[in-house]
Design a protein around this motif. Structure first.
Motif, PDB file in Angstrom:
ATOM      1  N   ASN A 166       0.094   5.595  -4.892  1.00 58.05           N
ATOM      2  CA  ASN A 166       0.715   6.190  -3.707  1.00 58.05           C
ATOM      3  C   ASN A 166       0.930   5.058  -2.708  1.00 58.05           C
ATOM      4  OD1 ASN A 166       1.328   7.486  -1.282  1.00 58.05           O
ATOM      5  ND2 ASN A 166       0.108   9.292  -1.810  1.00 58.05           N
ATOM      6  N   ASN A 167       2.096   4.426  -2.794  1.00 58.72           N
ATOM      7  CA  ASN A 167       2.342   3.209  -2.019  1.00 58.72           C
ATOM      8  C   ASN A 167       2.337   3.447  -0.510  1.00 58.72           C
ATOM      9  OD1 ASN A 167       2.821   1.110  -4.100  1.00 58.72           O
ATOM     10  ND2 ASN A 167       4.459   2.485  -4.731  1.00 58.72           N
ATOM     11  N   ALA A 168       2.899   4.570  -0.085  1.00 57.66           N
ATOM     12  CA  ALA A 168       2.950   4.850   1.354  1.00 57.66           C
ATOM     13  C   ALA A 168       1.545   5.011   1.919  1.00 57.66           C
ATOM     14  CB  ALA A 168       3.784   6.103   1.610  1.00 57.66           C
ATOM     15  N   GLU A 169       0.729   5.804   1.250  1.00 60.87           N
ATOM     16  CA  GLU A 169      -0.638   6.036   1.714  1.00 60.87           C
ATOM     17  C   GLU A 169      -1.442   4.737   1.717  1.00 60.87           C
ATOM     18  OE1 GLU A 169      -3.734   9.335   0.299  1.00 60.87           O
ATOM     19  OE2 GLU A 169      -3.679   7.611  -1.082  1.00 60.87           O
ATOM     20  N   ALA A 170      -1.346   3.959   0.623  1.00 58.94           N
ATOM     21  CA  ALA A 170      -2.112   2.722   0.522  1.00 58.94           C
ATOM     22  C   ALA A 170      -1.714   1.722   1.604  1.00 58.94           C
ATOM     23  CB  ALA A 170      -1.904   2.106  -0.857  1.00 58.94           C
ATOM     24  N   THR A 171      -0.413   1.605   1.857  1.00 60.01           N
ATOM     25  CA  THR A 171       0.051   0.654   2.870  1.00 60.01           C
ATOM     26  C   THR A 171      -0.387   1.083   4.261  1.00 60.01           C
ATOM     27  OG1 THR A 171       1.981   0.192   1.486  1.00 60.01           O
ATOM     28  CG2 THR A 171       2.064  -0.568   3.764  1.00 60.01           C
ATOM     29  N   GLU A 172      -0.359   2.380   4.536  1.00 61.64           N
ATOM     30  CA  GLU A 172      -0.826   2.868   5.839  1.00 61.64           C
ATOM     31  C   GLU A 172      -2.293   2.529   6.043  1.00 61.64           C
ATOM     32  OE1 GLU A 172      -0.106   6.826   7.044  1.00 61.64           O
ATOM     33  OE2 GLU A 172       2.029   6.792   6.565  1.00 61.64           O
ATOM     34  N   ILE A 173      -3.105   2.730   5.016  1.00 59.07           N
ATOM     35  CA  ILE A 173      -4.534   2.416   5.113  1.00 59.07           C
ATOM     36  C   ILE A 173      -4.736   0.926   5.401  1.00 59.07           C
ATOM     37  CG2 ILE A 173      -6.665   2.228   3.764  1.00 59.07           C
ATOM     38  CD1 ILE A 173      -5.796   4.804   2.318  1.00 59.07           C
ATOM     39  N   ALA A 174      -4.019   0.078   4.657  1.00 51.45           N
ATOM     40  CA  ALA A 174      -4.163  -1.368   4.828  1.00 51.45           C
ATOM     41  C   ALA A 174      -3.694  -1.819   6.207  1.00 51.45           C
ATOM     42  CB  ALA A 174      -3.378  -2.093   3.736  1.00 51.45           C
ATOM     43  N   THR A 175      -2.556  -1.293   6.630  1.00 48.99           N
ATOM     44  CA  THR A 175      -2.007  -1.684   7.939  1.00 48.99           C
ATOM     45  C   THR A 175      -2.921  -1.232   9.068  1.00 48.99           C
ATOM     46  OG1 THR A 175       0.229  -1.455   7.021  1.00 48.99           O
ATOM     47  CG2 THR A 175       0.032  -1.583   9.418  1.00 48.99           C
TER      48      THR A 175
END
Length: 341
Positions: A166-175
């Protein structure tokens, strides 16, 4: 050099066991309840003495099944690919299939070559970590009706089951992690985006998350994987322009994270001290790199296993439109993303 003895055949077994080929076939195909105890014992002894090994391919073809699964992987040197392949292979073992693996080394022409090769071996389905198939290859695939599942990378204008992060979720967490740790300037760094949807989706999510933080300077850059001079220049220019701000770099995949870490060492940047660093994909060396590098771990083994399970469902006749199955990632926090002084 001595000639090898000829391989024993089913006729040899039948002759040695003093029976017919039909009885031996029943024994081999799990129909032993139709045979007497004495006959089973004679067949077992003949198989052992002759070291008879039935051709699984021939047996499968006779039933209209080969029990073969094809895997086309973009880059076998990438730890992500290795972990995914392990998950696929484990699912194959559990379901009684054999895996044929082909490595394209990120070359489109090799991808098409292997697709044709696997078709000639009459594989029952294919799992693909795609590079960038051309229209001609896509057309052939659609016409062949060969069951197929994509991992990680989608193919534009091609309806197919996809399994990945889930790229959107993962990127939000990282950001958000970098924002919570007080970073004031963020650089999203990737290989050239091209048609690779994972890079595009992560960049899009990065931009969308930062739209609510106008005070944070953010940008993105694309650098080919093996151009160290270009990467050195980019990092030096970025840190020069962001001097006085707490800056961090988010890297789109594990292979690029390694190159960024090397570049930072070459130009005298110390992650966790004068710049932040966070990379997608958990790699073994990330925990050993000085204070350690924060990563976004993907459940790669599970992704591979789920992709094979989905493929087998299609092979067994599962209908319905193409679907996407996504997994959540896990942030592994280390010193490289700690708050800077």
């Amino acid at each position: 050099m001595k000639n090898r003895p000829p391989r024993a055949t089913i006729s040899d077994v039948a002759r040695s066991a003093r029976t017919g080929k039909t009885s031996v076939s029943r024994y081999l195909n799990g129909e032993q309840h139709l045979l007497s105890a004495d006959l089973k014992a004679r067949i077992e002894q003949a198989i052992a003495e002759l070291d008879y090994r039935p051709s699984q391919m021939a047996r499968g073809l006779k039933r209209g099944r080969t029990r073969l699964i094809g895997l086309i992987i973009a880059d076998i040197t990438n730890p992500y690919s290795v972990d995914v392949m392990c998950g696929i292979e484990a699912a194959c073992r559990a379901r009684g299939f054999t895996l044929l693996m082909c490595n394209t080394n990120n070359e489109v022409d090799l991808e098409q070559h292997y697709l044709q090769l696997l078709s000639s071996y009459q594989v029952e389905g294919v799992v693909v970590n795609a590079v960038g198939m051309r229209e001609e290859a896509l057309s052939r695939l659609q016409q062949s009706l060969l069951p197929m599942v994509l991992i990680d990378r989608k193919i534009p204008d091609f309806a197919c089951d996809v399994v990945g992060l889930n790229n959107a979720e993962a990127t939000e967490i990282a950001t958000q992690h970098l924002l919570d740790n007080g970073y004031e300037a963020l650089l999203f760094l990737s290989e050239p985006l091209g048609s690779v949807n994972t890079r595009r989706e992560r960049l899009q999510a990065f931009r969308q998350r930062l739209a609510a933080w106008p005070q944070i300077a953010h940008e993105n850059a694309e650098v080919p994987l093996h151009q160290p001079a270009a990467l050195d220049a980019l990092l030096l220019d970025y840190t020069r322009r962001q001097r006085g701000k707490r800056a961090a770099v988010m890297v789109a995949n594990g292979a690029m994270t390694l190159q960024v870490a090397r570049a930072m060492q070459r130009v005298g940047l110390r992650w966790g001290e004068n710049i932040g660093l966070l990379g997608f994909d958990e790699l073994e060396w990330a925990a050993l790199a000085g204070v350690g590098i924060t990563t976004l771990r993907q459940p790669t083994w599970q992704i591979g296993y789920a992709a094979l399970e989905r493929l087998i469902a299609r092979i067994d006749g599962s209908a319905g439109p193409a679907a996407e199955q996504v997994f959540s990632g896990e942030l592994v926090v280390r010193g490289s993303s700690q708050p800077l002084a």
